[in-house]
Design an enzyme around this catalytic site. Structure first.
Site, PDB file in Angstrom:
ATOM      1  N   HIS A  26      -1.374  11.500 -31.182  1.00  0.00           N
ATOM      2  CA  HIS A  26      -1.902  10.170 -30.851  1.00  0.00           C
ATOM      3  C   HIS A  26      -2.558   9.517 -32.064  1.00  0.00           C
ATOM      4  CE1 HIS A  26      -2.109  11.123 -26.268  1.00  0.00           C
ATOM      5  NE2 HIS A  26      -0.948  10.603 -26.609  1.00  0.00           N
TER       6      HIS A  26
ATOM      7  N   HIS B  47      -0.699  16.710 -28.897  1.00  0.00           N
ATOM      8  CA  HIS B  47      -0.858  15.289 -28.588  1.00  0.00           C
ATOM      9  C   HIS B  47      -2.094  14.661 -29.212  1.00  0.00           C
ATOM     10  CE1 HIS B  47       2.400  16.062 -25.831  1.00  0.00           C
ATOM     11  NE2 HIS B  47       2.398  14.819 -25.379  1.00  0.00           N
TER      12      HIS B  47
ATOM     13  N   ASN C 116      -1.013  18.773 -23.253  1.00  0.00           N
ATOM     14  CA  ASN C 116      -1.220  17.874 -24.393  1.00  0.00           C
ATOM     15  C   ASN C 116      -1.198  18.602 -25.731  1.00  0.00           C
ATOM     16  OD1 ASN C 116      -1.335  15.552 -22.853  1.00  0.00           O
ATOM     17  ND2 ASN C 116      -3.533  15.768 -22.470  1.00  0.00           N
TER      18      ASN C 116
ATOM     19  N   LYS D 147       6.133  22.685 -16.312  1.00  0.00           N
ATOM     20  CA  LYS D 147       5.202  21.590 -16.038  1.00  0.00           C
ATOM     21  C   LYS D 147       4.748  21.626 -14.582  1.00  0.00           C
ATOM     22  CE  LYS D 147       4.074  16.782 -16.617  1.00  0.00           C
ATOM     23  NZ  LYS D 147       4.385  15.476 -17.168  1.00  0.00           N
TER      24      LYS D 147
ATOM     25  N   HIS E 129       6.885   8.488 -29.892  1.00  0.00           N
ATOM     26  CA  HIS E 129       5.890   9.402 -29.343  1.00  0.00           C
ATOM     27  C   HIS E 129       6.280  10.865 -29.596  1.00  0.00           C
ATOM     28  CE1 HIS E 129       2.920  11.099 -26.614  1.00  0.00           C
ATOM     29  NE2 HIS E 129       3.884  11.718 -25.957  1.00  0.00           N
TER      30      HIS E 129
ATOM     31  N   GLU F  28      -5.548  16.479 -12.682  1.00  0.00           N
ATOM     32  CA  GLU F  28      -5.925  16.569 -14.093  1.00  0.00           C
ATOM     33  C   GLU F  28      -7.403  16.822 -14.300  1.00  0.00           C
ATOM     34  OE1 GLU F  28      -4.882  13.203 -16.547  1.00  0.00           O
ATOM     35  OE2 GLU F  28      -4.152  14.600 -18.042  1.00  0.00           O
TER      36      GLU F  28
ATOM     37  N   GLU G 249       9.166  17.482 -26.690  1.00  0.00           N
ATOM     38  CA  GLU G 249       8.457  17.867 -25.461  1.00  0.00           C
ATOM     39  C   GLU G 249       9.077  19.127 -24.846  1.00  0.00           C
ATOM     40  OE1 GLU G 249       5.635  16.497 -24.300  1.00  0.00           O
ATOM     41  OE2 GLU G 249       5.553  14.505 -25.217  1.00  0.00           O
TER      42      GLU G 249
ATOM     43  N   LYS H 254       2.157  10.981 -12.412  1.00  0.00           N
ATOM     44  CA  LYS H 254       1.337   9.983 -13.102  1.00  0.00           C
ATOM     45  C   LYS H 254       2.114   8.683 -13.223  1.00  0.00           C
ATOM     46  CE  LYS H 254      -1.580  12.609 -16.302  1.00  0.00           C
ATOM     47  NZ  LYS H 254      -1.889  12.677 -17.747  1.00  0.00           N
TER      48      LYS H 254
ATOM     49  N   ARG I 202      -4.419  21.153 -16.710  1.00  0.00           N
ATOM     50  CA  ARG I 202      -3.322  20.262 -17.063  1.00  0.00           C
ATOM     51  C   ARG I 202      -3.386  19.790 -18.514  1.00  0.00           C
ATOM     52  NH1 ARG I 202      -1.132  15.789 -12.815  1.00  0.00           N
ATOM     53  NH2 ARG I 202       0.403  14.796 -14.131  1.00  0.00           N
TER      54      ARG I 202
ATOM     55  N   ARG J 131       0.809  -1.233   0.000  1.00  0.00           N
ATOM     56  CA  ARG J 131       0.000   0.000   0.000  1.00  0.00           C
ATOM     57  C   ARG J 131       0.836   1.275   0.000  1.00  0.00           C
ATOM     58  NH1 ARG J 131      -2.988  -2.984   3.991  1.00  0.00           N
ATOM     59  NH2 ARG J 131      -4.719  -4.078   3.001  1.00  0.00           N
TER      60      ARG J 131
END
Lengths: 393, 393
Positions: free
Chosen positions: A272, A268, A265, A247, A285, A257, A205, A163, A261, A141
């Site tokens: 994607h 993106h 992207n 960031k 990517h 998010e 990025e 994340k 946030r 945990r």
């Protein structure tokens, strides 16, 4: 595979240069605040690892590509701080960002009797960071973990934001947690072994943070791109620092998010679609994001937010970074295919597709765009002479 | 197996009695605070489910034992609040508290296109609560969940504390998260279908809260045991309420289990040795805890904290609750076997085995005890005429 560190027949660590901390960025999240330490020669220096949570065991999690380069050196530097320094080496690649591979970390921890104070060290790129962070979030945990990103992309992107995740056969990053590291150590020297193509993908990025937040950074990258591509430590240190600062400012206002946030992207949504349309792995990517930013700049222009000159400028910079700026055709009914893929990508939020658009002052926001306009941008940006990007601006 | 709720040929829900809220206990955890609603007829009443987070989908997670009894009724009551009410039915039992079964929840969520606002409902006992809570913690990095415990043990124990987990082949509850529900609904009517043996096992955890925190509760249980065993709603409501209040007070001071929270494990160190020594599942967890409390009371007596009369009193109450009070012999060198099992159980904290001991004022603390003394207690409590529990107090 789990092994005790420093087997007797292992090669000695490379002689280390003196560690130099060039910048420290503090991510301010109250009780979960942590520092990002940016410099050279950090990995090998025991002083880098002082002041972390005490524990009976440290577990270095890395992959088959990074392990031969840096694992023994990191383990040696950790040795003065932990009675036991263990490592687990995972198979490399996004294909292995899944439950069976995550479970290799749990197998190693439990097999070695690691308790709930064990500190995990994520040594590698974004996949290792995401998986180690998620393993740390779940093991007994929650145990502390340290990010040691060895790719430019991981240093500027995944080391901020907390994340963590693994993929599920039905979707990427679907199973994970928001979980913060206790420290991030960006050793710029590790970028020296990064293949050119991966390094350039990381630059995408870095460039992103200019349009969405800081026109000054965009100027600086244009002026210093040659130094960056030569992997000059001082230039890299500035790029990593500003990326993390921007960031952090965005994430600090929106840790879970819920809205703001999303501006991270930029590029993106188109990116994607390119990744998914070509099949994941064909383009990196960062390559897809680079090209996606060109498309998003075109879209911003058509919405009256930036000039044609700005689109050209951003396109030239992305090209100069060694990244693709012409989008691939994905099908005969090309625009429809792009739109279909972007709708799937965003299906979590029903309704119109929303895009991150920017202005020339470095302000970004999320904006729903009619399909017809998006289709025009796609056709303008795709690789065919009669509708080239240049002719439309 | 995932199905849309209320298929056209399903039996209609049972006619519901009017919902009656008998108590509401608020668990105070700042932004993560939530209410425990205790009453009868709650499950069937749409009003029970008002005010939860809005979402396009609700997903009821339950098991093959509970689903035929309550799933259709819960789904019907949720229907006014969510455009889609889905359910996933897991195999029943601790054996299935593992990754493949957890993944059935993710398969169902992703297969049905559930977004990051989806609310999960854990309908069942502790295993369903632990797994659903962990799935909620991880799905898209966290979605809200509601506990709907249908066993006495789950109502008094697992609905407070935010512990969620699955088992790993090398250890129980090794992979999990601290993650709080947004609401807990204890419908006492669901205890009506609980088998006698499971109900009594739940009573062990209720009794536990007396010795560790509240002599008045111990008096009350002694006076009301017949009502409890007859499953009188008012008596059950009081027992569930006080249990949750006491656990909440302890957990509120120690959410991440750094120290104080350990007193909730009164009787559990001995109990775990019994469970592991006999093979998990031979005795129910609550049965082992009941017997473990008798042993821990003997230990407290030998340490001078409680009188022999107190040990007898607690033993009689546990016996009257239909629980075992004589410990099983686990081996020829019985005490050594118990000690070995208890040492494994506690290996996470190196050194002497520490036990929760109590006094007659309802104060508990954690205390290291010499092996020789523990061995005496084991022999005194184990089932053999020449060293019966009664002869030693």
């Amino acid at each position: 595979m789990t092994t005790a560190a420093r087997p007797t027949n292992a090669p000695l660590p490379a002689p280390a240069e003196a560690p130099t901390v060039l910048h420290t960025v503090t991510i301010d999240l109250g009780a979960r605040s942590y520092p990002i330490v940016i410099g050279t020669g950090l990995l090998d220096a025991p002083s880098t690892w002082a002041g972390l949570p005490r524990a009976a065991s440290a577990m270095v999690v890395t992959n088959t590509t990074v392990a031969p380069l840096y694992a023994a050196r990191l383990c040696a530097a950790l040795q003065p701080h932990y009675p036991r320094v263990l490592q687990v080496v995972l198979p490399d690649g996004e294909d292995h960002k899944d439950w069976p591979t995550l479970n290799l970390i749990f197998d190693a921890l439990l097999g070695q009797g690691c308790d709930r104070k064990t500190v995990l060290f994520a040594l590698g790129g974004g996949v290792i960071g995401d998986m180690t962070g998620f393993a740390a979030a779940c093991y007994m945990r929650g145990v502390p973990f340290v990010q040691v990103p060895t790719t430019l992309l991981a240093q500027v992107d995944s080391s901020v934001g907390g994340k963590t995740a693994i993929n599920h056969p039905l979707g990427k990053n679907m199973i994970g947690a928001f979980y913060q590291p206790v420290r991030v150590v960006c050793d710029l020297a590790t970028l020296g072994t990064l293949p050119e193509r991966e390094f350039n993908a990381g630059l995408a990025e870095v460039i992103k943070y200019g349009p969405i937040a800081d026109p000054g950074l965009l100027d600086w990258i244009e002026a210093n791109l040659a130094r960056l591509r030569a992997r000059d430590p001082a230039a890299l240190a500035h790029a990593v620092r500003r990326s993390c600062e921007i960031k952090a400012a965005v994430v600090g206002q929106d840790e879970r998010e819920s809205g703001l946030r999303a501006i991270l992207n930029f590029g993106h949504t188109f990116g994607h679609a390119i990744e998914a349309g070509l099949g994941y792995g064909r383009w990196l990517h960062g390559e897809a994001v680079g090209c996606g930013m060109v498309m998003a700049a075109h879209l911003s222009h058509r919405l009256g937010r930036v000039s044609a000159a700005y689109v050209q400028r951003l396109t030239r910079l992305i090209e100069a970074a060694g990244l693709p700026t012409r989008a691939p055709r994905l099908a005969d009914d090309n625009a429809a295919r792009y739109l279909g893929l972007m709708r799937v990508d965003k299906k979590a939020e029903a309704g119109a597709i929303r895009f991150v658009v920017v202005d020339e002052l470095g302000r970004a926001d999320l904006c729903p765009v009619p399909d017809a306009l998006v289709a025009e941008v796609i056709e303008a940006c795709c690789a065919q002479p009669q509708a080239s990007a240049a002719s439309t601006v």
